[in-house]
Design a protein around this motif. Structure first.
Motif, PDB file in Angstrom:
ATOM      1  N   PRO A 293      45.635  41.357  44.406  1.00 43.60           N
ATOM      2  CA  PRO A 293      44.554  41.216  45.390  1.00 43.60           C
ATOM      3  C   PRO A 293      43.778  42.525  45.489  1.00 43.60           C
ATOM      4  O   PRO A 293      44.300  43.592  45.132  1.00 43.60           O
ATOM      5  N   PRO A 294      42.552  42.487  45.951  1.00 45.45           N
ATOM      6  CA  PRO A 294      41.703  43.696  45.972  1.00 45.45           C
ATOM      7  C   PRO A 294      42.340  44.891  46.668  1.00 45.45           C
ATOM      8  O   PRO A 294      42.156  46.030  46.231  1.00 45.45           O
ATOM      9  N   TRP A 295      43.070  44.632  47.767  1.00 46.02           N
ATOM     10  CA  TRP A 295      43.638  45.735  48.532  1.00 46.02           C
ATOM     11  C   TRP A 295      44.845  46.384  47.855  1.00 46.02           C
ATOM     12  O   TRP A 295      45.378  47.374  48.348  1.00 46.02           O
ATOM     13  N   GLU A 296      45.271  45.860  46.706  1.00 41.74           N
ATOM     14  CA  GLU A 296      46.370  46.466  45.960  1.00 41.74           C
ATOM     15  C   GLU A 296      45.892  47.143  44.675  1.00 41.74           C
ATOM     16  O   GLU A 296      46.702  47.572  43.852  1.00 41.74           O
ATOM     17  N   LEU A 297      44.591  47.270  44.494  1.00 43.50           N
ATOM     18  CA  LEU A 297      44.061  47.957  43.326  1.00 43.50           C
ATOM     19  C   LEU A 297      44.413  49.443  43.363  1.00 43.50           C
ATOM     20  O   LEU A 297      44.382  50.080  44.422  1.00 43.50           O
ATOM     21  N   LYS A 298      44.751  50.007  42.189  1.00 45.45           N
ATOM     22  CA  LYS A 298      45.094  51.418  42.058  1.00 45.45           C
ATOM     23  C   LYS A 298      44.290  52.036  40.927  1.00 45.45           C
ATOM     24  O   LYS A 298      43.673  51.332  40.119  1.00 45.45           O
TER      25      LYS A 298
ATOM     26  N   ARG B  86      36.120  41.019  37.025  1.00 37.64           N
ATOM     27  CA  ARG B  86      36.706  41.463  35.753  1.00 37.64           C
ATOM     28  C   ARG B  86      37.937  42.333  35.998  1.00 37.64           C
ATOM     29  O   ARG B  86      38.978  42.161  35.362  1.00 37.64           O
ATOM     30  N   LEU B  87      37.788  43.289  36.895  1.00 34.64           N
ATOM     31  CA  LEU B  87      38.900  44.201  37.182  1.00 34.64           C
ATOM     32  C   LEU B  87      40.064  43.451  37.823  1.00 34.64           C
ATOM     33  O   LEU B  87      41.233  43.655  37.446  1.00 34.64           O
ATOM     34  N   LEU B  88      39.782  42.574  38.779  1.00 42.54           N
ATOM     35  CA  LEU B  88      40.837  41.837  39.460  1.00 42.54           C
ATOM     36  C   LEU B  88      41.561  40.880  38.526  1.00 42.54           C
ATOM     37  O   LEU B  88      42.797  40.763  38.563  1.00 42.54           O
ATOM     38  N   ASN B  89      40.823  40.191  37.656  1.00 46.54           N
ATOM     39  CA  ASN B  89      41.452  39.250  36.730  1.00 46.54           C
ATOM     40  C   ASN B  89      42.324  39.956  35.709  1.00 46.54           C
ATOM     41  O   ASN B  89      43.276  39.375  35.186  1.00 46.54           O
TER      42      ASN B  89
ATOM     43  N   HIS C 175      44.968  50.727  37.437  1.00 48.79           N
ATOM     44  CA  HIS C 175      44.339  49.462  37.052  1.00 48.79           C
ATOM     45  C   HIS C 175      42.991  49.700  36.383  1.00 48.79           C
ATOM     46  O   HIS C 175      42.627  49.010  35.433  1.00 48.79           O
ATOM     47  N   VAL C 176      42.263  50.685  36.892  1.00 48.87           N
ATOM     48  CA  VAL C 176      40.965  51.002  36.307  1.00 48.87           C
ATOM     49  C   VAL C 176      41.138  51.507  34.879  1.00 48.87           C
ATOM     50  O   VAL C 176      40.478  51.045  33.946  1.00 48.87           O
ATOM     51  N   GLY C 177      42.048  52.469  34.697  1.00 47.07           N
ATOM     52  CA  GLY C 177      42.276  53.015  33.357  1.00 47.07           C
ATOM     53  C   GLY C 177      42.755  51.968  32.373  1.00 47.07           C
ATOM     54  O   GLY C 177      42.295  51.921  31.226  1.00 47.07           O
TER      55      GLY C 177
END
Length: 395
Positions: A78-83, A70-73, A86-88
């Motif tokens: 890619p997972p290693w670029e999540l910040k 859900r978060l990635l879509n 993105h969560v907020g």
């Protein structure tokens, strides 16, 4: 036909799966080439660690995996670029201030738990260095104490939502079951056996304070004679051993002769008919699966019309229908209400600590959240449970 009441009861998808849930698409269409392959393998390896090394249930592993997708879509990285942003942004996208529609704290807490678990796996030193050397990006923390505060708040203030049935409400629901059983018997309806089964499930769920997953998957071998002299009268149904949430196992005693008699009559008279009348096709019908576990149909206490585990949603629908027909239930009646009712009736019979053991709760305060003192007036002995039919009416 004479149906006698039990009255005033004391204690009475893998990668590439089709049709994924909205937002949980595992194909990661925004990625290509090596990034897509690596990301998919990373998530799959994390899920295997959860299940095989951390001991999480398959259902929990799938839920965590879906939350990561859900978060990635939504972030489309890619997972290693999540910040952290993105969560907020994802959580904001799930809320609508205009309609005052917001995520429940428990939902946010579930998301954060899944994301933190994946983050910790990805940030393992060797794994993070491999990602850095392959994609020239070092994965960073995207879930921390600041944006995970909802988890702390939820756990600090958590309590189960629920209520307990009063003895009068239990009587009214049982009376409604008995009326519908009489109607089905008079009309020779095919709903007769399922109605009888569901009535027994209703009383067993309350008596043993079971979760619905424990109720529908209960096996005959779970019942054992009790070693207590006072329990000899219950014979082979003296105690029920249950393995439920978080693989916690506990043994709950049979306490009421009338509940024992009703259950014993169901096992001798109704259950064999359910086994014989189940729908049989060309496929193997000796086993069935429920929540990733395989069961022998012949070992199940409660059997569906198709010869497997009774669907929890089917039982929920039956409870809803009976509650409405009874005319005395103002709140939504669910299988979990029956667990609350069972706990509420256990506490004054034993003690909170003993009830905690039978409820298989880790903490006493959790058990006390299931205890609703308004039902303390439930103190009458149950009436004798009798066969629904005379022997001559068995067929």
């Amino acid at each position: 036909m004479n149906v006698v009441a039990i009255s005033s009861t004391l204690n009475t998808a893998p990668i590439g799966a089709e049709n994924p849930a909205p937002g949980c698409d595992p194909s990661l269409p925004f990625l290509t080439g090596a990034e897509k392959v690596y990301a998919s393998n990373l998530i799959n390896d994390w899920q295997r660690q959860l299940q095989h090394l951390d001991g999480a249930l398959p259902k929990t592993c799938k839920g965590h995996k879906d939350d990561v997708f859900r978060l990635l879509n939504h972030a489309k990285v890619p997972p290693w670029e999540l910040k952290k942003d993105h969560v907020g942004l994802y959580l904001d996208s799930r809320c609508d201030p205009a309609t005052e529609t917001f995520l429940a704290p428990s939902t946010v807490a579930g998301y954060c738990s899944a994301w933190r678990s994946f983050q910790n796996y990805m940030l393992d030193a060797d794994r993070a260095n491999e990602i850095l050397s392959t994609f020239k990006v070092r994965p960073r923390v995207f879930i921390n104490e600041e944006n995970g505060v909802s988890v702390k708040k939820y756990k600090a203030n958590w309590k189960p939502k629920g209520w307990a049935l009063t003895p009068d409400q239990i009587d009214a629901i049982d009376a409604t079951f008995r009326f519908e059983i009489q109607q089905a018997y008079a009309g020779r309806s095919k709903t007769l056996l399922p109605l009888i089964r569901d009535r027994v499930m209703f009383h067993v769920a309350i008596h043993f304070a079971l979760r619905v997953s424990e109720l529908v998957s209960c096996q005959m071998s779970a019942f054992k004679p009790s070693h207590e002299a006072a329990m000899e009268r219950f014979g082979k149904l003296g105690s029920l051993t249950v393995t439920g949430k978080n693989q916690v196992t506990g043994t709950i005693p049979m306490r009421e002769q009338q509940v024992h008699d009703l259950l014993d009559w169901y096992i001798r008279t109704i259950r064999p008919k359910m086994l014989l009348r189940r729908k049989i096709g060309d496929e193997d019908t000796t086993t069935c699966t429920f929540e990733g576990k395989t069961y022998r149909v012949g070992e199940l206490l409660f059997i569906s019309e198709r010869g497997g585990v009774v669907s929890p949603s089917t039982f929920r629908v039956r409870l809803k229908q009976v509650a409405i027909a009874s005319g005395v239930i103002a709140d939504k009646l669910t299988p979990h209400t029956l667990r609350h009712s069972g706990c509420t009736l256990m506490v004054p019979l034993y003690s909170p600590e003993t009830a905690q053991k039978y409820m298989r709760h880790k903490f006493l305060h959790t058990t006390l959240h299931y205890y609703h003192p308004a039902t303390l007036s439930a103190g009458n002995e149950v009436n004798a449970a009798m066969d629904l039919f005379d022997e001559e009416d068995e067929e």
